[in-house]
Motif scaffolding. Sequence first.
Motif, PDB file in Angstrom:
ATOM      1  N   SER A 106      42.367  18.918  53.972  1.00  0.00           N
ATOM      2  CA  SER A 106      41.114  18.698  53.253  1.00  0.00           C
ATOM      3  C   SER A 106      40.896  19.806  52.238  1.00  0.00           C
ATOM      4  O   SER A 106      40.995  20.997  52.571  1.00  0.00           O
ATOM      5  CB  SER A 106      39.937  18.655  54.236  1.00  0.00           C
ATOM      6  N   ALA A 107      40.632  19.404  50.987  1.00  0.00           N
ATOM      7  CA  ALA A 107      40.298  20.341  49.914  1.00  0.00           C
ATOM      8  C   ALA A 107      38.876  20.043  49.442  1.00  0.00           C
ATOM      9  O   ALA A 107      38.484  18.876  49.339  1.00  0.00           O
ATOM     10  CB  ALA A 107      41.280  20.214  48.765  1.00  0.00           C
ATOM     11  N   THR A 108      38.121  21.101  49.125  1.00  0.00           N
ATOM     12  CA  THR A 108      36.696  20.947  48.832  1.00  0.00           C
ATOM     13  C   THR A 108      36.360  21.597  47.500  1.00  0.00           C
ATOM     14  O   THR A 108      36.789  22.730  47.215  1.00  0.00           O
ATOM     15  CB  THR A 108      35.844  21.589  49.940  1.00  0.00           C
ATOM     16  N   THR A 109      35.595  20.885  46.684  1.00  0.00           N
ATOM     17  CA  THR A 109      35.044  21.407  45.435  1.00  0.00           C
ATOM     18  C   THR A 109      33.534  21.514  45.591  1.00  0.00           C
ATOM     19  O   THR A 109      32.880  20.556  46.007  1.00  0.00           O
ATOM     20  CB  THR A 109      35.382  20.477  44.258  1.00  0.00           C
ATOM     21  N   ALA A 110      32.991  22.699  45.268  1.00  0.00           N
ATOM     22  CA  ALA A 110      31.547  22.937  45.388  1.00  0.00           C
ATOM     23  C   ALA A 110      30.881  22.719  44.036  1.00  0.00           C
ATOM     24  O   ALA A 110      31.336  23.242  43.008  1.00  0.00           O
ATOM     25  CB  ALA A 110      31.271  24.347  45.897  1.00  0.00           C
ATOM     26  N   LEU A 111      29.828  21.930  44.018  1.00  0.00           N
ATOM     27  CA  LEU A 111      29.097  21.575  42.800  1.00  0.00           C
ATOM     28  C   LEU A 111      27.656  22.042  42.940  1.00  0.00           C
ATOM     29  O   LEU A 111      27.001  21.748  43.940  1.00  0.00           O
ATOM     30  CB  LEU A 111      29.150  20.068  42.588  1.00  0.00           C
ATOM     31  N   LEU A 112      27.159  22.768  41.952  1.00  0.00           N
ATOM     32  CA  LEU A 112      25.783  23.262  41.946  1.00  0.00           C
ATOM     33  C   LEU A 112      24.964  22.453  40.956  1.00  0.00           C
ATOM     34  O   LEU A 112      25.298  22.382  39.767  1.00  0.00           O
ATOM     35  CB  LEU A 112      25.732  24.750  41.577  1.00  0.00           C
ATOM     36  N   VAL A 113      23.904  21.835  41.414  1.00  0.00           N
ATOM     37  CA  VAL A 113      23.000  21.068  40.554  1.00  0.00           C
ATOM     38  C   VAL A 113      22.007  22.032  39.921  1.00  0.00           C
ATOM     39  O   VAL A 113      21.310  22.773  40.630  1.00  0.00           O
ATOM     40  CB  VAL A 113      22.273  19.975  41.358  1.00  0.00           C
ATOM     41  N   ASP A 114      21.952  22.033  38.562  1.00  0.00           N
ATOM     42  CA  ASP A 114      21.068  22.948  37.828  1.00  0.00           C
ATOM     43  C   ASP A 114      19.666  22.347  37.808  1.00  0.00           C
ATOM     44  O   ASP A 114      19.347  21.471  37.001  1.00  0.00           O
ATOM     45  CB  ASP A 114      21.596  23.146  36.414  1.00  0.00           C
ATOM     46  N   LEU A 115      18.817  22.806  38.733  1.00  0.00           N
ATOM     47  CA  LEU A 115      17.474  22.239  38.864  1.00  0.00           C
ATOM     48  C   LEU A 115      16.549  22.668  37.731  1.00  0.00           C
ATOM     49  O   LEU A 115      15.542  22.017  37.476  1.00  0.00           O
ATOM     50  CB  LEU A 115      16.875  22.647  40.215  1.00  0.00           C
TER      51      LEU A 115
ATOM     52  N   ASP B 149      48.685  15.078  51.987  1.00  0.00           N
ATOM     53  CA  ASP B 149      49.316  15.960  51.002  1.00  0.00           C
ATOM     54  C   ASP B 149      48.295  16.996  50.538  1.00  0.00           C
ATOM     55  O   ASP B 149      47.252  16.634  49.972  1.00  0.00           O
ATOM     56  CB  ASP B 149      49.801  15.136  49.810  1.00  0.00           C
ATOM     57  N   PRO B 150      48.515  18.305  50.747  1.00  0.00           N
ATOM     58  CA  PRO B 150      47.543  19.323  50.308  1.00  0.00           C
ATOM     59  C   PRO B 150      47.305  19.289  48.804  1.00  0.00           C
ATOM     60  O   PRO B 150      46.170  19.430  48.345  1.00  0.00           O
ATOM     61  CB  PRO B 150      48.178  20.642  50.768  1.00  0.00           C
ATOM     62  N   GLU B 151      48.397  19.122  48.015  1.00  0.00           N
ATOM     63  CA  GLU B 151      48.240  19.091  46.561  1.00  0.00           C
ATOM     64  C   GLU B 151      47.392  17.894  46.127  1.00  0.00           C
ATOM     65  O   GLU B 151      46.526  18.007  45.256  1.00  0.00           O
ATOM     66  CB  GLU B 151      49.622  19.030  45.904  1.00  0.00           C
ATOM     67  N   LEU B 152      47.635  16.759  46.726  1.00  0.00           N
ATOM     68  CA  LEU B 152      46.867  15.561  46.375  1.00  0.00           C
ATOM     69  C   LEU B 152      45.401  15.706  46.761  1.00  0.00           C
ATOM     70  O   LEU B 152      44.512  15.250  46.026  1.00  0.00           O
ATOM     71  CB  LEU B 152      47.479  14.344  47.066  1.00  0.00           C
TER      72      LEU B 152
ATOM     73  N   VAL C  79      40.917  20.871  69.689  1.00  0.00           N
ATOM     74  CA  VAL C  79      39.923  19.800  69.805  1.00  0.00           C
ATOM     75  C   VAL C  79      40.521  18.571  70.476  1.00  0.00           C
ATOM     76  O   VAL C  79      39.909  17.959  71.367  1.00  0.00           O
ATOM     77  CB  VAL C  79      39.366  19.444  68.416  1.00  0.00           C
ATOM     78  N   VAL C  80      41.732  18.210  70.065  1.00  0.00           N
ATOM     79  CA  VAL C  80      42.360  17.012  70.630  1.00  0.00           C
ATOM     80  C   VAL C  80      42.661  17.209  72.108  1.00  0.00           C
ATOM     81  O   VAL C  80      42.398  16.333  72.940  1.00  0.00           O
ATOM     82  CB  VAL C  80      43.628  16.667  69.843  1.00  0.00           C
TER      83      VAL C  80
ATOM     84  N   ARG D 180      45.923  22.470  58.195  1.00  0.00           N
ATOM     85  CA  ARG D 180      45.469  21.107  58.358  1.00  0.00           C
ATOM     86  C   ARG D 180      44.109  21.090  59.057  1.00  0.00           C
ATOM     87  O   ARG D 180      43.811  21.956  59.885  1.00  0.00           O
ATOM     88  CB  ARG D 180      46.479  20.284  59.160  1.00  0.00           C
ATOM     89  N   VAL D 181      43.334  20.086  58.737  1.00  0.00           N
ATOM     90  CA  VAL D 181      42.021  19.930  59.383  1.00  0.00           C
ATOM     91  C   VAL D 181      42.085  18.949  60.539  1.00  0.00           C
ATOM     92  O   VAL D 181      41.200  18.934  61.400  1.00  0.00           O
ATOM     93  CB  VAL D 181      40.972  19.467  58.358  1.00  0.00           C
TER      94      VAL D 181
END
Length: 752
Positions: free
Chosen positions: A63-72, A185-188, A447-448, A440-441
């Motif tokens: 899992s790859a994550t992009t953080a987005l900030l909303v300009d209020l 795929d990490p790159e994908l 957990v399993v 990997r996540v």
Amino acid sequence: MMNVYTPTELLALPPGGQEQPPFRWVPAVLRFLRRRRLGIFATGAVGLVLAIVYLQLATPQYSATTALLVDLRQSNPFRQQPIVTDAQSDNTLVESQVEVLRSEGLARTVVAQHDLINDRAFNSIGRGIIGSVIGFVADLLPAGSGGSANTAERQAVAVEKLQRMVAVRRIGLTAVIEVSAKTPDPELSARLANMLVETHLQRQLGALADVSTLASGWMQKRVVELRDQAITADRAVQEYRATHNILDTDKGQFNAQQLGDFSQQLVSTHAALAEAQAKFDRVSGLSADRMIDAPMSEAIENSVIVSLRKQYLEARRRESEWSSRYGASHAAAANARTEMAELQQSIRNELRRISETYRSELEVAKAKEAELSRQLGVLAGAAAEANTDRIMLRALQSAADSYKSIYENFLQRYTQAVQDQSFPIAEARIMSQAIPPHRRVWPRASVVLLGGMLGGMLLGLGLAILREVLDQGLRTPTQIRATTGQDCLGMLPRLSSAARHADHGKAAEPSARLLSTQPNALRHVVDQPGSAFAEAMRGIALRTIWRRHAPGCQVIGCVAPRPGEGTSTVAANLAYAFAEAGYNTLLVDLDLRSAALTRALAPQNTGGVAEIAEGAMPLEQAVWRDPQMGFHFLPSAAGRSAAQPARVLSPLRAERLLAALRAGYDRVVIDLPPAGNTADASVLAELLDGLLLVSTWGGLEGEALAEILEELHAGRDRLLGIVLNRVELGRLEQYGVAAHLPAPRRHAARVA
């Protein structure tokens, strides 16, 4: 009688309706878990094994994550004033951004712009080996007539797949949105997360640019129209001023200023006229004689009158002095009086001149007042006419000011729109871009494994609860008493294999009708006197004695609800216990159909119960004796009696049999047939002194046992109690009755 089984823990209520102590259920739960621990642990182990297999077979996910900030607050450097919002509008804006990121339209745009339907890494996800081969072959084949439809279908599949891979969530109540992509795929994963966010921002910028272009074009036309309207309205104001001669100065309206000035002058003229009138009236009322001594300020201020008045006073002083010294007729006195008369005439002339002067000033003041009053009336009329004209002027001025304000506002907005068009700013910005993850996540081993083990144990717990609910077998004295209303006389542990089979001792001697002394389960009380079984058996024998404490012989029958409950073993050991206690005891096998005791103790008998009942043989010739304990046994002669049990157990023969048994023994123990199979037990029970009901530990439900007791009819009143046989000592403590057994049970041999 139908009785529902209730667990022991729920039956032991406090006496007298007292309130139960808190947490009374905890020991019962612990005992339940102890009873079913093997099944629970077994299912937990199975779940753990399945989790390990899953970890080996599962495809890892990254899992790859992009953080987005909303300009209020919309921090635009060209905006003069910041946008003021409240908490509700801010929350609505952020949630709207989240829904847009989740929307199918954005996913479709990403698929179309980045050509994901032809991306091998993207299309290989979820296919497997066979799907990958089919997809590769399909790519090599030329597209047919349905190529457009196939492309649309592939695009729809790609959009649905992308939406499943991407997860959008808002972090708490903040303005930060996380866009995560999870693929093998990490790159994908990183590429998909960044593509989705960048496409979202590009769509925002494009939408803002389009809106700004449309707004600026419309505002430009509107600004020109408003400018012309403002100029026309201002020109109408100026023309109306010129036409109606409306002039304004720095201090206000010109007519109003003149009217104020003339009003002030008129007030000053009124004051001057009053002052002149007062002076004239004052001077006109004075005479020359009164003037000498009158305190008149106007006369005193006149230098001529002041000089004449001083001369007059000096002449009067001399006249008075000379008249007193030389007489009134003296020439000096007369000259003084002549001088005084001349001075009075001079004063009178001067007063006349002053009066004429004040008269002239009064006439001038009156004329000035009249002129000012006339001019003020003219100005007042002109001002009233000017005020009427100013009503229309104010309306024109108000319209001109409105057009000017609207024009300036639109001009400012037009300028802002042009700036936004040249430098658009989106409503959100990227805080951090997604990078290919190294870990990997899913699946996470901890957990399993933990989930598999806990899931298996929970399944085992559910099965254990189900087994506990379905298990209605009686295992404790409390359950027996609550279900049947009868007492439990004893709990006999399961005998070991060594107790059931032994090689030492003497064999039976049929010629002498001597029983075998080899150790076996039927004589366990004698062979193992210190065992838990022997101690429990002696306790049962003692309780039967005290339950039927009466002189003479006691005939006690042992009956079971069904075959295989161990009734013969209990009956034989009970007879040995009586014999060990010093009673002249006889063991009788009245189970005419199975004759288990007869086959075990005296298989080569020549007579038994049937012969005694029919009177064909005396009792002394049919009984067998134990040479060690002096114990007697009466076989059933099953070979002849099993064919006609009803004939042997007819009322007359049964009474004859029991009368013969009572005559020669102190205790008679009878092994009866099972109560659930035939009516023999219920018929014979009416002739006995006592009855023992033998049941396997946990082998019979409470309702079935209650029905068996109902079938015994009159024998139910002679029931001494119930004996639980084949009790598992290792599990007995799990039911909360550990203290019920005697101490020697802890040294019992391992059961088979």
